[in-house]
Design a protein around this motif. Structure first.
Motif, PDB file in Angstrom:
ATOM      1  N   ASP A  26      42.920  51.994  36.825  1.00 13.73           N
ATOM      2  CA  ASP A  26      43.913  50.966  37.732  1.00 13.73           C
ATOM      3  C   ASP A  26      44.271  49.921  36.959  1.00 13.73           C
ATOM      4  O   ASP A  26      43.351  49.093  36.806  1.00 13.73           O
ATOM      5  N   LEU A  27      45.623  49.743  36.386  1.00 16.37           N
ATOM      6  CA  LEU A  27      45.824  48.696  35.625  1.00 16.37           C
ATOM      7  C   LEU A  27      47.082  47.725  36.121  1.00 16.37           C
ATOM      8  O   LEU A  27      47.704  48.049  36.782  1.00 16.37           O
ATOM      9  N   TYR A  28      47.003  46.340  35.551  1.00 17.87           N
ATOM     10  CA  TYR A  28      47.855  45.628  35.903  1.00 17.87           C
ATOM     11  C   TYR A  28      48.159  44.743  34.557  1.00 17.87           C
ATOM     12  O   TYR A  28      47.288  44.574  33.639  1.00 17.87           O
ATOM     13  N   MET A  44      53.137  35.330  35.602  1.00 16.46           N
ATOM     14  CA  MET A  44      53.478  36.197  36.599  1.00 16.46           C
ATOM     15  C   MET A  44      52.511  37.680  36.183  1.00 16.46           C
ATOM     16  O   MET A  44      52.011  37.602  35.207  1.00 16.46           O
ATOM     17  N   ARG A  45      52.501  38.458  37.263  1.00 18.01           N
ATOM     18  CA  ARG A  45      51.621  39.816  36.961  1.00 18.01           C
ATOM     19  C   ARG A  45      52.488  41.062  37.725  1.00 18.01           C
ATOM     20  O   ARG A  45      53.238  40.817  38.481  1.00 18.01           O
ATOM     21  N   SER A  46      52.282  42.028  36.959  1.00 11.71           N
ATOM     22  CA  SER A  46      52.889  43.423  37.462  1.00 11.71           C
ATOM     23  C   SER A  46      52.125  43.778  38.827  1.00 11.71           C
ATOM     24  O   SER A  46      51.062  43.382  39.342  1.00 11.71           O
ATOM     25  N   ASN A  47      52.437  44.980  39.358  1.00 14.53           N
ATOM     26  CA  ASN A  47      51.834  45.624  40.264  1.00 14.53           C
ATOM     27  C   ASN A  47      50.672  46.203  39.798  1.00 14.53           C
ATOM     28  O   ASN A  47      50.844  46.484  38.798  1.00 14.53           O
ATOM     29  N   VAL A  48      49.783  46.772  40.444  1.00 14.00           N
ATOM     30  CA  VAL A  48      48.680  47.429  39.892  1.00 14.00           C
ATOM     31  C   VAL A  48      49.264  48.929  39.903  1.00 14.00           C
ATOM     32  O   VAL A  48      49.876  49.326  40.930  1.00 14.00           O
ATOM     33  N   GLN A  85      48.541  39.916  28.810  1.00 11.78           N
ATOM     34  CA  GLN A  85      47.201  40.798  28.956  1.00 11.78           C
ATOM     35  C   GLN A  85      47.303  41.813  29.822  1.00 11.78           C
ATOM     36  O   GLN A  85      48.048  42.012  30.687  1.00 11.78           O
ATOM     37  N   LEU A  86      46.422  42.936  29.514  1.00  8.23           N
ATOM     38  CA  LEU A  86      46.321  44.256  30.344  1.00  8.23           C
ATOM     39  C   LEU A  86      44.832  44.066  30.901  1.00  8.23           C
ATOM     40  O   LEU A  86      44.070  43.748  30.111  1.00  8.23           O
ATOM     41  N   TRP A  87      44.921  44.439  31.999  1.00  9.81           N
ATOM     42  CA  TRP A  87      43.697  44.502  32.677  1.00  9.81           C
ATOM     43  C   TRP A  87      43.368  45.737  33.663  1.00  9.81           C
ATOM     44  O   TRP A  87      44.482  46.212  34.149  1.00  9.81           O
ATOM     45  N   GLU A  88      42.103  45.880  33.645  1.00  9.47           N
ATOM     46  CA  GLU A  88      41.757  47.187  34.742  1.00  9.47           C
ATOM     47  C   GLU A  88      41.233  46.375  35.687  1.00  9.47           C
ATOM     48  O   GLU A  88      40.029  45.596  35.759  1.00  9.47           O
TER      49      GLU A  88
END
Length: 194
Positions: A26-28, A44-48, A85-88
């Motif tokens: 599950d990434l954002y 800003m961030r994307s949706n998950v 950045q890519l996050w889980e």
């Protein structure tokens, strides 16, 4: 003077790099943009994106402008500086990660030499942000698109090109190798709007 925008188009899970990986993530994405004209940063961030599988491609919503700031279709003059950045999403919260990133990046402030800002941004992500949130970082990169390159590739309003970036392993801004997780390709579109 020319104005530009950067849009997030899509990303692809290209490789399963570890035996302990559970099969989906599950990434954002977190984007911090430095707008040299306004002399400020915006985070800003994307949706998950839920249950991303190996070989899977996910699209960002149409017109996902990430530079100079979210939703700014009028753009800004270059050069372009962007930290990604890519996050889980694990035990943390995507919005809390965005706020922490915004707080830490605002401490960098505006530096007139974009190469200085890019170096500081990479250091802040690698040292401060990663240790301050509960989600797992999957990759981080800071990009700098110089004015000369933008003028060469984007001669007229409406011209655009797509850049592909690899996230994962020991690529990017992190001071350690991200092991046991898949690699991801991020596709960004750079467009001259005026």
């Amino acid at each position: 003077m020319s104005n530009y925008v950067v849009r997030a188009l899509k990303f692809t899970c290209v490789a399963d790099t570890g035996p302990d990986w559970g099969g989906t993530d599950d990434l954002y994405w977190i984007f911090t943009a430095l707008d040299p004209g306004a002399q400020q940063t915006k985070t800003m961030r994307s949706n998950v994106f839920a249950e991303v599988i190996p070989g899977g491609t996910r699209l960002f919503p149409p017109k996902s402008v990430v530079w100079p700031k979210q939703g700014d279709i009028d753009g800004a003059p270059g050069p372009i500086a962007l930290s990604v950045q890519l996050w889980e999403e694990d035990q943390g919260n995507a919005e809390a990660t965005r706020k922490t990133t915004e707080q830490e990046m605002s401490a960098v402030g505006y530096l007139p030499q974009l190469t200085d800002w890019a170096a500081q941004a990479a250091s802040v992500v690698g040292l401060a942000v990663v240790g301050a949130v509960e989600d797992e970082v999957m990759g981080a990169k800071t990009f700098l698109f110089q004015q000369s390159r933008l003028r060469k590739l984007l001669k007229n309003p409406g011209d655009s090109y797509i850049e592909r970036f690899l996230f994962g392993g020991n690529t990017g801004d992190l001071l350690f190798e991200v092991a046991g997780v898949p690699d991801y390709e991020l596709f960004l579109q750079v467009e001259r709007v005026t």
